[in-house]
Design a protein around this motif. Structure first.
Motif, short mmCIF file in Angstrom:
data_model
loop_
_atom_site.label_atom_id
_atom_site.label_comp_id
_atom_site.label_asym_id
_atom_site.label_seq_id
_atom_site.Cartn_x
_atom_site.Cartn_y
_atom_site.Cartn_z
N ILE A 54 0.85 -1.20 0.00
CA ILE A 54 0.00 0.00 0.00
C ILE A 54 0.88 1.25 0.00
CG2 ILE A 54 -1.75 1.31 1.26
CD1 ILE A 54 -2.86 -1.24 0.08
N ARG A 55 1.88 1.28 0.85
CA ARG A 55 2.73 2.47 0.94
C ARG A 55 3.49 2.73 -0.35
NH1 ARG A 55 5.64 1.56 6.57
NH2 ARG A 55 6.81 3.36 5.90
N TRP A 56 4.10 1.68 -0.93
CA TRP A 56 4.85 1.86 -2.18
C TRP A 56 3.91 2.14 -3.34
CZ3 TRP A 56 9.61 3.17 -2.87
CH2 TRP A 56 10.55 2.89 -1.88
N GLY A 57 2.76 1.49 -3.37
CA GLY A 57 1.78 1.75 -4.43
C GLY A 57 1.31 3.20 -4.40
N CYS A 58 1.05 3.71 -3.19
CA CYS A 58 0.65 5.12 -3.06
C CYS A 58 1.77 6.05 -3.49
CB CYS A 58 0.24 5.42 -1.62
SG CYS A 58 -1.31 4.67 -1.11
N MET A 59 3.00 5.73 -3.09
CA MET A 59 4.15 6.56 -3.46
C MET A 59 4.32 6.62 -4.98
SD MET A 59 6.51 8.48 -2.25
CE MET A 59 6.82 8.02 -0.57
N ILE A 60 4.21 5.47 -5.62
CA ILE A 60 4.35 5.42 -7.09
C ILE A 60 3.23 6.19 -7.76
CG2 ILE A 60 4.26 3.86 -9.08
CD1 ILE A 60 5.75 1.81 -7.25
N THR A 61 2.01 6.03 -7.26
CA THR A 61 0.87 6.73 -7.83
C THR A 61 1.02 8.24 -7.68
OG1 THR A 61 -0.56 4.86 -7.32
CG2 THR A 61 -1.64 6.96 -7.75
N LEU A 62 1.44 8.68 -6.49
CA LEU A 62 1.62 10.12 -6.26
C LEU A 62 2.77 10.67 -7.11
CD1 LEU A 62 1.05 10.29 -2.41
CD2 LEU A 62 -0.47 11.11 -4.21
N ALA A 63 3.84 9.90 -7.25
CA ALA A 63 4.95 10.35 -8.09
C ALA A 63 4.49 10.51 -9.54
CB ALA A 63 6.11 9.37 -8.00
N PHE A 64 3.72 9.55 -10.03
CA PHE A 64 3.18 9.63 -11.38
C PHE A 64 2.28 10.85 -11.52
CE2 PHE A 64 -0.24 8.64 -14.42
CZ PHE A 64 0.53 8.53 -15.57
N ALA A 65 1.44 11.10 -10.52
CA ALA A 65 0.55 12.27 -10.55
C ALA A 65 1.35 13.57 -10.58
CB ALA A 65 -0.40 12.25 -9.36
N CYS A 66 2.45 13.62 -9.82
CA CYS A 66 3.30 14.83 -9.83
C CYS A 66 3.93 15.05 -11.19
CB CYS A 66 4.38 14.73 -8.76
SG CYS A 66 3.76 14.96 -7.10
N VAL A 67 4.39 13.97 -11.82
CA VAL A 67 4.98 14.08 -13.15
C VAL A 67 3.94 14.61 -14.14
CG1 VAL A 67 5.92 12.73 -15.08
CG2 VAL A 67 6.76 12.34 -12.77
N VAL A 68 2.73 14.08 -14.07
CA VAL A 68 1.66 14.54 -14.97
C VAL A 68 1.39 16.02 -14.74
CG1 VAL A 68 -0.82 14.35 -15.46
CG2 VAL A 68 0.57 12.29 -15.27
N CYS A 69 1.33 16.43 -13.49
CA CYS A 69 1.05 17.84 -13.18
C CYS A 69 2.14 18.77 -13.70
CB CYS A 69 0.88 18.04 -11.68
SG CYS A 69 -0.64 17.34 -11.03
N PHE A 70 3.40 18.35 -13.59
CA PHE A 70 4.49 19.21 -14.06
C PHE A 70 4.60 19.21 -15.59
CE2 PHE A 70 6.17 18.77 -9.68
CZ PHE A 70 6.23 20.12 -9.39
N ILE A 71 4.26 18.11 -16.21
CA ILE A 71 4.33 18.04 -17.67
C ILE A 71 3.16 18.78 -18.31
CG2 ILE A 71 4.14 16.46 -19.65
CD1 ILE A 71 5.80 14.47 -18.07
N TYR A 72 2.00 18.74 -17.64
CA TYR A 72 0.80 19.35 -18.21
C TYR A 72 1.04 20.84 -18.42
CZ TYR A 72 -4.07 20.51 -18.92
OH TYR A 72 -5.25 20.96 -19.44
N ASP A 73 0.68 21.32 -19.60
CA ASP A 73 1.01 22.70 -19.96
C ASP A 73 -0.21 23.62 -19.93
OD1 ASP A 73 2.79 24.69 -20.73
OD2 ASP A 73 2.40 24.38 -22.86
#
Length: 148
Positions: A54-73
């Protein structure tokens, strides 16, 4: 935000930005944990919030969400709007599986099937589905228009 300008002055933009970021993280953390617990339960894995999965899955999901937010223009509001539409699509799909599960004989094993409850739940699901389709028919054109 305009109502904060007399009180906070130029800092109102920063305060609103921090508040929006905090609200986003609060929502993101709760939904991420809930989603990971449901996914783990679906794979018959440990569902404790303290478990490594659960902890690693959440971390990976949040990291992916952060990447999407920074890439989104686009506008952050557009990104929130897209997330709301995705949730509006995902919720009825989950509701379908819950409704189908409620009709399975295995779930009612050893008990008398609550037909009235099953019928009312199905009617409620169909009503919710109709409302969701109606809302999406209204919001998706607005989303598309916001990109132009």
């Amino acid at each position: 935000m305009v109502s904060l300008v007399p009180f906070l002055g130029k800092a109102s933009n920063i305060v609103m930005g921090v508040a929006l970021l905090g609200a986003g993280f609060s929502s993101l953390l709760g939904n991420t944990q809930r989603g990971m617990v449901l996914l783990s339960a679906g794979f018959d894995k440990d569902v404790a919030l303290e478990s490594k999965l659960i902890r690693w899955g959440c971390m990976i999901t949040l990291a992916f969400a952060c990447v999407v937010c920074f890439i989104y223009d686009g506008s952050p509001t557009q990104l929130i709007f897209i997330a709301n539409i995705a949730t509006s699509i995902a919720t009825p799909v989950a509701g379908l599986f819950i409704t189908l599960m409620f009709w399975k004989k295995e779930v009612q094993a050893g008990l008398k099937a609550p037909r009235v409850l099953q019928v009312l739940m199905t009617v409620s699901y169909l009503f919710t589905l109709a409302m969701t389709v109606s809302a999406l028919a209204n919001y998706i054109p607005k989303l598309i228009a916001s990109f132009s």
